[in-house]
Motif scaffolding. Structure first.
Motif, PDB file in Angstrom:
ATOM      1  N   LYS A 164       0.659  -1.142   0.221  1.00  0.00           N
ATOM      2  CA  LYS A 164      -0.021  -0.092   0.123  1.00  0.00           C
ATOM      3  C   LYS A 164       0.842   1.218  -0.146  1.00  0.00           C
ATOM      4  O   LYS A 164       0.339   2.401  -0.669  1.00  0.00           O
ATOM      5  N   ILE A 165       2.085   1.121   0.651  1.00  0.00           N
ATOM      6  CA  ILE A 165       2.852   2.148   0.762  1.00  0.00           C
ATOM      7  C   ILE A 165       3.368   2.735  -0.690  1.00  0.00           C
ATOM      8  O   ILE A 165       3.488   3.584  -0.982  1.00  0.00           O
ATOM      9  N   ASN A 222       0.960   4.162  -2.677  1.00  0.00           N
ATOM     10  CA  ASN A 222       0.970   5.680  -2.223  1.00  0.00           C
ATOM     11  C   ASN A 222       2.117   6.462  -3.033  1.00  0.00           C
ATOM     12  O   ASN A 222       1.715   7.619  -3.491  1.00  0.00           O
ATOM     13  N   GLU A 223       3.066   6.032  -2.989  1.00  0.00           N
ATOM     14  CA  GLU A 223       4.388   6.623  -3.612  1.00  0.00           C
ATOM     15  C   GLU A 223       3.999   6.720  -5.288  1.00  0.00           C
ATOM     16  O   GLU A 223       4.562   7.839  -5.571  1.00  0.00           O
ATOM     17  N   LYS A 247       1.891   9.353  -5.748  1.00  0.00           N
ATOM     18  CA  LYS A 247       2.411  10.818  -6.095  1.00  0.00           C
ATOM     19  C   LYS A 247       3.153  11.088  -7.173  1.00  0.00           C
ATOM     20  O   LYS A 247       3.354  12.183  -7.344  1.00  0.00           O
ATOM     21  N   LEU A 272      11.165   3.247   3.823  1.00  0.00           N
ATOM     22  CA  LEU A 272      10.269   3.996   2.939  1.00  0.00           C
ATOM     23  C   LEU A 272      11.191   4.632   1.481  1.00  0.00           C
ATOM     24  O   LEU A 272      10.779   4.304   0.509  1.00  0.00           O
ATOM     25  N   TYR A 308      -3.215  18.052  -0.737  1.00  0.00           N
ATOM     26  CA  TYR A 308      -3.971  17.074  -0.287  1.00  0.00           C
ATOM     27  C   TYR A 308      -5.107  17.503   0.743  1.00  0.00           C
ATOM     28  O   TYR A 308      -4.787  18.785   1.532  1.00  0.00           O
ATOM     29  N   TYR A 341      -2.564   8.678   4.125  1.00  0.00           N
ATOM     30  CA  TYR A 341      -1.201   8.549   3.561  1.00  0.00           C
ATOM     31  C   TYR A 341      -0.151   8.029   4.935  1.00  0.00           C
ATOM     32  O   TYR A 341       0.467   7.325   4.809  1.00  0.00           O
ATOM     33  N   ALA A 398      -0.959   4.813   6.159  1.00  0.00           N
ATOM     34  CA  ALA A 398      -0.340   3.828   5.483  1.00  0.00           C
ATOM     35  C   ALA A 398       1.185   3.537   5.879  1.00  0.00           C
ATOM     36  O   ALA A 398       1.729   2.328   6.113  1.00  0.00           O
TER      37      ALA A 398
END
Lengths: 422, 375, 294
Positions: free
Chosen positions: B2-3, B6-7, B10, B224, C88, C96, C99
């Motif tokens: 999921k991370i 998300n990236e 972006k 990350l 956002y 975010y 997560a």
């Protein structure tokens, strides 16, 4: 003044920008030295001009032929000595030598080198012999028609093109009357020195300067937003008017970058290739006729005048690009986006002529941009391509775009001053 | 996952996508579209193309001696038709030209330009093309000899092999190959620029935005950094796949499908490759090259993004990278990926080297990130 | 239990922290020190952003840097200046961060809504944060720190940018939330600490000076704080003699609150009970109250 100094420091202390300038200079030096091999042959012209002058007239031609005959005689003495052969011209000699390795080995390097120099004289004489015929058989209007049909121009656009080529024809006749073409220069068809200097080098330099001024301007204009200082900076006494300081500093930095890059590149170029005795040769000379079209400058310019004009125009283009980025930055507030916005603008403007109707004079208008200007520095101030042939092409672009960008800059700044800053 | 997602989200910011599309649009109409709109590019290229189609239909994928004899026969018949044309043509009669041979020997004069450029008689154009193909076929030895002169030992071995296995008789026109490589070269540039544009902000955006404090103290923490790199690779895969999809859809307009299964080593193509590939295999090979190179570029751009102090710096550092991509990577490692001009395994080693170097550099960067004070 | 053991931190040749020993059990700790004393450095070490130059930080007996993910899972952090994406909405932003904190999608959403209600942003949770006021942004920051229901909550200047009403709300919130966790907060606003913190930690000269309850710390100067009225022309000589804590003009005279270590107070001096602020001013009297927090 001190505001500008502080803004200027932001540029100078940016290692990236300094690094880019150094990288570009290194690349240009490589580009120049890549052609070093023609250097020795070029110096033959310097010597000839030293003895004969560069103007081609009857007297000069006579002296030239005498000189050539003397040299040929000396050469024949050597060949007679070594192989008991004599030659009517150097060309025949080299043809023989080229096909016969043993014969080649008979002569020392120095001798062959010298003969090569006589060969170059011979080539010059051949060229001069053909000169009048070449100009006489060159049909400018036929060239015009080919161009018109190639680009599919019709109606008023075609008429404009024709009348432009007619004007260029008048200038060509004037040039021939003046005898601007009758001057010695590096043989364009062999060495292409005009293209090397004004096409390869000036174009590369123009693009480098464009990249640099866009980066510098985008950097300095968006500096506050990217360092989270806009609230503080834009609420000071100088306040939002600081963007004018930023613009001036960007221009100044651009000028300095241009001076460094262009200066060092040209110094290297003229150190490597000697233009001794050739600075004042008219640019529209016969030897600058490199391919299917002679070089016809709109004005009677010497090489040095042409060079200076080109340098000045390069500086001005840099300033125009600075102003374009200035306006873009006001709207984007982001250096990354500003840079790409500039690139996209460049691309779109190059695409516009493609979608213009071929029968309307607007198609010429769409070519009047500084972007088109930097693409072809080798034809600045000359008539040649159908879209750039206008006599005042360069001056019009600089004048109109300068004015438009000035007004655009003022309006954008006005908008910026009234804008909310979060 | 999921991370990473998300990236990736972006990376694919709407504004960025819009600008990327604009960049592609402009590059397409400035450069790439030429290879679609002008294929085959005028004459005699069009005639070469047509005659190759005819050969393909008559002889299949290869042309043996017997078939070549037939090809020459067809040529003779066509010459006969040309003779007839000339005998009936008024201008030809005026000029006293009654045979094709005579027409050929006079070169480009009034009659020549009249027939070729004003009347545009297909027959004459095609004859010209046929001649050059016959010439190609008949001068095979000369071609090999010339190539031999410029070759080293390893290359000569390969040339011998090709000649020995009789692999030159494939019917494959060089214009199709040239068109493909020119096209894919421009496509590569568009794709690589898109990757650079989209990925440059990947670390810089959060770094400039003070996000690291929050990100690095969350559960995922400094890992990350790795997730972002993975996100970059996945985003690159998406960009390459989508763009290739679109660009190949456009490429189908060129109608070269019938050559897909032809061997690309051919006397008509006049290029020798290290492997006996068909056109489609070669295309796949270039695509693999694009993916690998895309990943290498993605890693390099990520590295630059994680090191650069600001956006201007990322752009400036990437300018030499763009130059290098344009002058070295695209021509040597993609367009002519299997050509004998470089040693046999040089491309493979180059790719491997690039992948390893970029992975090592990112690895070093990661180790530094792991132990770095986030001030 | 969070234990800090002989911790020190150098930046190059500059020493930011020296030999710090601390123990935290559940409760609220107020970190009180002037700017530049090392508050933020200490917090950044506890949050694993900075690595110690010496010593160690243990949570439940294990090194926090070795525990890594396990430790950060229990951590909530509100940095002094925290980053957010302008485009956002608070909801997107919290999801975010959730997560990153490893929360399940559904749980994250529920939790985000719950927290946004708690900080009073439920009406704007889908608006872009671009136009938010400083206080609103700060509340988003508080919400994100709470997302994973942390066992250790580190708040660097949490009340900065909040108006008095919001500050009261925040205090109540924190009292509610602080059960069963370690909360470490730093602030300049002494009244904040006074009302929330169970224990006060004071750092001076890169070292821990006090770690004690507020009452005990105030007791340090018990009986030394007085108020008196001084004529204007005597103010400067008076201030040379005694350390002034606060001054205000009253009816043509200067009312001064000050510290005297004299055994026998003058008859005009009115003894008052010391506040935390008095202690703060007394301790950091000789320090230059300037500089960055770094």
């Amino acid at each position: 003044m001190s505001i500008k100094v502080h803004e200027f420091k932001k540029v100078v202390t940016s290692t990236v920008i300094i690094g880019m300038i150094l990288l570009f200079i290194a690349f240009n030096l490589f580009l120049v030295f890549d052609h070093h091999y023609i250097r020795n042959e070029l110096t033959v012209l310097n010597k000839m001009v030293d003895e004969l002058g560069y103007e081609i007239n009857d007297e000069m031609l006579e002296n030239f032929q005498d000189l050539y005959r003397d040299e040929l005689k000396k050469m024949n003495e050597i060949t007679n000595d070594k192989t008991s052969k004599t030659y009517g011209d150097v060309g025949t000699f080299f043809e023989e030598v080229r096909n016969d390795y043993d014969l080649y080995n008979v002569y020392t390097h120095k001798e062959l080198d010298h003969m090569n120099q006589i060969m170059i004289m011979e080539i010059y004489l051949d060229f001069i012999k053909d000169m009048d015929h070449e100009y006489a058989s060159f049909d400018l209007l036929e060239f015009a028609e080919t161009e018109i049909s190639l680009y599919g121009l019709q109606g008023s656009a075609a008429e404009t093109a024709r009348s432009n080529y007619e004007k260029l024809g008048d200038r060509l006749n004037q040039l021939l009357d003046n005898g601007e073409h009758k001057n010695m220069f590096f043989i364009g068809q062999i060495y292409g020195m005009h293209s090397l200097l004004f096409k390869d080098i000036f174009r590369v330099v123009s693009f480098e300067i464009m990249i640099l001024v866009v980066l510098i301007t985008a950097y300095i204009m968006n500096y506050e937003f990217e360092n989270k200082t806009p609230l503080m900076v834009y609420s000071t006494r100088r306040g939002r008017n600081i963007i004018w300081d930023k613009l001036l500093v960007a221009m100044g930095s651009g000028v300095i970058a241009t001076t460094l890059i262009l200066g060092i590149t040209l110094i290297a170029y003229f150190c490597l290739f000697s233009y001794k005795g050739l600075w004042t040769v008219p640019i529209s000379n016969y030897f600058n006729w490199e391919d299917v079209f002679p070089l016809i400058s709109w004005w009677d310019m010497s090489f040095i005048q042409y060079l200076i004009c080109s340098i000045v125009l390069t500086y001005i283009c840099g300033i125009l690009f600075t102003m374009i980025t200035f306006i873009l930055s006001i709207f984007t507030k982001n250096s990354y986006i500003s840079f790409f916005a500039f690139g996209i603008l460049f691309g779109l403007i190059l695409l516009i002529p493609d979608i213009m109707p071929r029968s309307n004079n607007l198609i010429f208008l769409s070519g009047f941009t500084p972007f088109h200007l930097v693409l072809n520095p080798q034809i600045w101030f000359t008539g040649r391509g159908i879209f750039t042939i206008f006599k005042y092409y360069e001056i019009t672009i600089v004048g109109v775009w300068g004015l438009l960008l000035f007004i655009g800059g003022k309006l954008s700044a006005k908008r910026f001053i009234k804008e909310d800053i979060h | 996952m999921k991370i990473v997602l998300n990236e990736i989200k972006k990376i694919f910011e709407l504004k960025m996508i819009a600008i990327m599309l604009l960049i592609n649009f402009i590059l397409y109409f400035l450069f790439t579209s030429f290879h679609i709109n002008h294929f085959p590019n005028g004459r005699p290229e069009l005639d070469h193309y047509n005659i190759h189609l005819e050969m393909l239909e008559n002889y299949g994928r290869d042309m043996d001696e017997e078939e070549f004899a037939h090809f020459k026969e067809v040529y003779e018949n066509e010459v006969e038709r040309a003779n007839q044309y000339l005998q009936e043509d008024e201008l030809a009669r005026e000029e006293g030209i009654s045979t094709y041979e005579a027409f050929r020997s006079i070169g480009s004069d009034r009659l020549g330009s009249y027939i070729m450029f004003e009347e545009r008689v297909d027959l004459f154009w095609e004859l010209q093309a046929r001649e050059s193909l016959i010439d190609d076929y008949e001068t095979t030895d000369l071609f090999i000899e010339r190539l031999y002169e410029k070759s080293n030992e390893q290359q000569r071995q390969r040339i011998d092999e090709v000649v020995h296995e009789d692999r030159l008789s494939s019917i494959f026109p060089n214009l199709v190959f040239n068109n493909y490589t020119d096209y894919i070269g421009e496509v590569c540039l568009a794709i690589f620029l898109s990757i650079m544009f989209m990925l440059s902000p990947i670390y810089l955006r959060d770094g400039k935005n003070n996000m690291n404090d929050l990100q690095y103290t969350s559960k995922i923490g400094r890992n990350l950094f790795k997730k972002k790199a993975l996100g970059a690779i996945i985003a690159t895969f998406i960009i390459i796949t989508l763009e290739l999809g679109v660009y190949f859809l456009i490429y189908t307009k060129n109608n070269t499908g019938m050559f897909l299964n032809s061997k690309i080593i051919s006397i008509f193509h006049k290029r020798i490759f290290w492997y006996n590939l068909t056109f489609i295999q070669y295309i796949v090979l270039t695509l693999v090259g694009i993916y690998v190179m895309g990943f290498v570029i993605a890693l390099m751009v990520s590295l630059i993004s994680s090191l650069a102090p600001n956006y201007i710096a990322t752009i400036a550092i990437q300018i030499p990278l763009v130059f290098f991509t344009l002058v070295v990577f695209i021509p040597y490692l993609i367009k002519y990926i299997a050509l004998v001009n470089l040693p046999k395994y040089s491309r493979g080693i180059s790719y491997l080297g690039l992948v390893i170097v970029s992975l090592i550099l990112m690895g070093i960067r990661w180790r530094r990130e792991k132990l770095m004070d986030i001030a | 239990m969070l234990t800090i053991h002989n911790l020190s931190k150098n930046f190059g040749s500059f020493t930011a922290l020296k030999d710090i020993n601390l123990e935290f059990t559940n409760g609220v700790y107020g970190l009180l020190a002037p700017n530049g004393a090392g508050k933020t450095t200490l917090m950044k070490i506890i949050t694993t952003l900075l690595y110690p130059s010496g010593g160690e930080v243990l949570y439940e007996g294990q090194d926090i840097f070795k525990r890594g993910e396990d430790y950060r899972e229990l951590l909530g952090y509100l940095p002094q200046e925290f980053g957010y994406y302008k485009n956002y909405s608070p909801m997107q932003y919290l999801l975010y961060i959730a997560a990153l904190k490893g929360l399940e999608g559904k749980v994250a959403k529920e939790r985000a809504i719950e927290l946004l209600k708690l900080v009073g942003l439920e009406n704007v949770m889908n608006k872009k944060m671009k136009k938010f006021s400083g206080g609103m942004i700060q509340r988003v920051g508080i919400a994100q720190a709470m997302l994973n229901n942390p066992k250790i909550l580190i708040l660097d200047e949490p009340t900065a940018g909040l108006d008095p009403k919001e500050r009261v709300r925040f205090r109540n919130l924190l009292t509610d939330l602080s059960r069963e966790k370690i909360v470490i907060l730093s602030t300049h606003i002494v009244s904040d600490v006074e009302s929330i913190a169970n224990e006060i930690i004071m750092i001076k000269d890169k070292e821990i000076l006090y770690k004690d309850s507020m009452r005990n710390i105030c007791n340090l100067i018990e009986g030394m704080v007085y108020e008196t009225e001084v004529a204007f022309d005597e103010v400067s000589s008076f201030k040379q003699q005694y350390q002034s804590l606060s001054e205000k003009q009253e009816q043509g005279k200067m009312k001064i609150r000050f510290i005297s270590k004299d055994d026998i107070p003058a008859s005009t001096w009115k003894p008052v009970s010391p506040s935390l602020e008095d202690v703060f001013l007394n301790i950091y009297n000789d320090e230059i109250l300037e500089g960055d927090n770094q």
